[in-house]
Scaffold this motif. Structure first.
Motif: not given
Length: 120
Positions: A110-119, A83-93
């Motif tokens: 820490w991991g390198q980060g992975t981008q999550v984008t919700v349109s 149930s992802l929302k646009p406000e979940d858009t971020a780099v996740y570490y």
């Protein structure tokens, strides 16, 4: 010690993604494993954390939508995001608190980060 995160991407409103983060290298024991995120212009915030015994804690904004889990045999932590929302858009570490030997204390990695984008 290295953390390799994967699973990010672009998804539409209401969609799902599963993040993974595997720890490798010289690891004696792992305490907590967790996920943080940082949106543009905002501070990094805790999303979810899981202890070595399986206890979990979530940010209020993701409760009921995200599920954190871990596989201790694989030194891997997962984040199932529904149930992802646009406000979940971020780099996740991913974050792992571990020690490399019985003679050392616990340190954060820490991991390198992975981008999550919700349109929308």
């Amino acid at each position: 010690v290295q953390l390799q995160a994967s699973g990010g991407g672009l998804v539409q409103l209401g969609g799902s993604l599963r993040l993974s983060c595997a720890a490798s290298g010289r690891i004696f024991s792992i305490n907590t494993m967790g996920w943080y995120r940082q949106a543009p212009g905002k501070q990094r915030e805790l999303v979810a954390v899981i202890t070595s015994l399986g206890s979990t804690n979530y940010a209020d904004s993701v409760k009921g939508r995200f599920t954190i889990s871990r596989d201790n045999d694989k030194n891997t932590v997962y984040l199932q995001m529904n149930s992802l929302k646009p406000e979940d858009t971020a780099v996740y570490y991913c974050n792992v608190r571990l020690r490399v030997s019985v003679y050392k204390g616990f340190d954060d990695y820490w991991g390198q980060g992975t981008q999550v984008t919700v349109s929308s």
